[in-house]
Design a protein around this motif. Structure first.
Motif, PDB file in Angstrom:
ATOM      1  N   GLY A 179      39.054  49.347  37.044  1.00 17.21           N
ATOM      2  CA  GLY A 179      40.138  49.039  36.120  1.00 17.21           C
ATOM      3  C   GLY A 179      40.928  50.272  35.725  1.00 17.21           C
ATOM      4  O   GLY A 179      42.158  50.230  35.603  1.00 17.21           O
ATOM      5  N   TYR A 227      42.536  44.779  44.034  1.00 17.32           N
ATOM      6  CA  TYR A 227      41.477  44.818  43.023  1.00 17.32           C
ATOM      7  C   TYR A 227      40.105  44.878  43.701  1.00 17.32           C
ATOM      8  O   TYR A 227      39.237  45.655  43.295  1.00 17.32           O
ATOM      9  CB  TYR A 227      41.561  43.575  42.130  1.00 17.32           C
ATOM     10  CG  TYR A 227      42.599  43.648  41.038  1.00 17.32           C
ATOM     11  CD1 TYR A 227      43.875  44.163  41.293  1.00 17.32           C
ATOM     12  CD2 TYR A 227      42.333  43.185  39.762  1.00 17.32           C
ATOM     13  CE1 TYR A 227      44.837  44.224  40.301  1.00 17.32           C
ATOM     14  CE2 TYR A 227      43.287  43.252  38.752  1.00 17.32           C
ATOM     15  CZ  TYR A 227      44.533  43.763  39.036  1.00 17.32           C
ATOM     16  OH  TYR A 227      45.492  43.829  38.050  1.00 17.32           O
ATOM     17  N   VAL A 234      39.911  42.919  35.953  1.00 18.86           N
ATOM     18  CA  VAL A 234      39.419  43.093  37.318  1.00 18.86           C
ATOM     19  C   VAL A 234      38.435  41.992  37.659  1.00 18.86           C
ATOM     20  O   VAL A 234      38.477  41.391  38.736  1.00 18.86           O
ATOM     21  CB  VAL A 234      38.766  44.480  37.478  1.00 18.86           C
ATOM     22  CG1 VAL A 234      38.111  44.606  38.848  1.00 18.86           C
ATOM     23  CG2 VAL A 234      39.796  45.586  37.289  1.00 18.86           C
ATOM     24  N   PHE A 237      33.222  48.013  37.739  1.00 12.92           N
ATOM     25  CA  PHE A 237      34.418  47.291  37.298  1.00 12.92           C
ATOM     26  C   PHE A 237      35.267  48.127  36.342  1.00 12.92           C
ATOM     27  O   PHE A 237      36.498  48.088  36.384  1.00 12.92           O
ATOM     28  CB  PHE A 237      34.012  45.971  36.627  1.00 12.92           C
ATOM     29  CG  PHE A 237      33.654  44.890  37.593  1.00 12.92           C
ATOM     30  CD1 PHE A 237      34.527  43.859  37.865  1.00 12.92           C
ATOM     31  CD2 PHE A 237      32.428  44.911  38.259  1.00 12.92           C
ATOM     32  CE1 PHE A 237      34.197  42.849  38.768  1.00 12.92           C
ATOM     33  CE2 PHE A 237      32.090  43.926  39.158  1.00 12.92           C
ATOM     34  CZ  PHE A 237      32.975  42.896  39.419  1.00 12.92           C
TER      35      PHE A 237
END
Length: 222
Positions: A35, A21, A45, A31
């Motif tokens: 994701g 991640y 995330v 982000f």
């Protein structure tokens, strides 16, 4: 004043997942896009990163409403692990290629009869269909531990397959016969019943466990 002792970071499944991640965030600096790459939501995330930072005791990402940047610790971590994860990705891609196009070496241990009766007729076709497969064939009647001695597969007579092995039938039942040369029969006579073989010069077959095969006969329904 309280003394806090931080727990050492270990290579665990959770940490490896959160590293993946983190690297996605580092690549995209976003982000939502991280994701999308991972197939999870942006909040998932973010949650994973927070837990990872909490376990590490170090901030890895600086984030505002407008930007996502790596901290000094984050840059160091990215440089340290990105190459290793790239190698893992390449290895997984190689597995995908093997699934689509089989290749590599296959080690087979087979009894002598199986080489001519079962494997011989199909090896040429196997080489034609899958030229990237290399067959390492060991032919022996000696009973070996197929897995223990590094073989991928073994070919055995049905009654000698260990119970804990997965077996697949490769041929119809084999029919065994007793044969003699015309010269021998002329000199010693032709037996008419198996019991008469006790008085003949028979050649025994030594099995892989070093025992002599006891001839079995069928007739009259028994």
């Amino acid at each position: 004043m309280n003394s806090l002792q931080h727990r050492k970071m270990l290579v665990t499944r959770t940490n490896l997942t959160d590293l993946a991640y983190f690297l996605a965030i580092a690549r995209h600096r976003n982000f939502r896009r991280a994701g999308l790459e991972l197939g999870v939501s942006a909040s998932a995330v973010s949650h994973a990163l927070k837990n990872f930072e909490a376990r590490a005791g170090v901030r890895l990402i600086n984030r505002t409403n407008r930007s996502v940047t790596l901290t000094s610790a984050g840059k160091t971590l990215e440089q340290s692990v990105s190459g290793s994860f790239a190698d893992i990705g390449s290895a997984l891609e190689n597995l995908d290629q093997l699934r689509a196009t089989p290749g590599g070496k296959i080690r087979i241990n087979a009894v002598v009869d199986a080489v001519t009766l079962v494997l011989g007729p199909v090896l040429a076709e196997l080489a034609r269909r899958h030229p990237d497969i290399e067959v390492d064939l060991v032919s022996s009647n000696r009973i070996v531990d197929v897995v223990g001695e590094g073989f991928d597969a073994g070919v055995r007579y049905g009654g000698t397959v260990p119970e804990d092995m997965i077996a697949q039938r490769l041929s119809a039942d084999l029919r065994w016969v007793v044969a003699a040369s015309p010269g021998y029969l002329k000199e010693h006579g032709t037996p008419t019943h198996p019991d008469e073989l006790k008085h003949h010069r028979c050649l025994g077959v030594r099995l892989g466990d070093d025992s002599i095969y006891r001839w079995e006969f069928e007739g009259a329904g028994r």
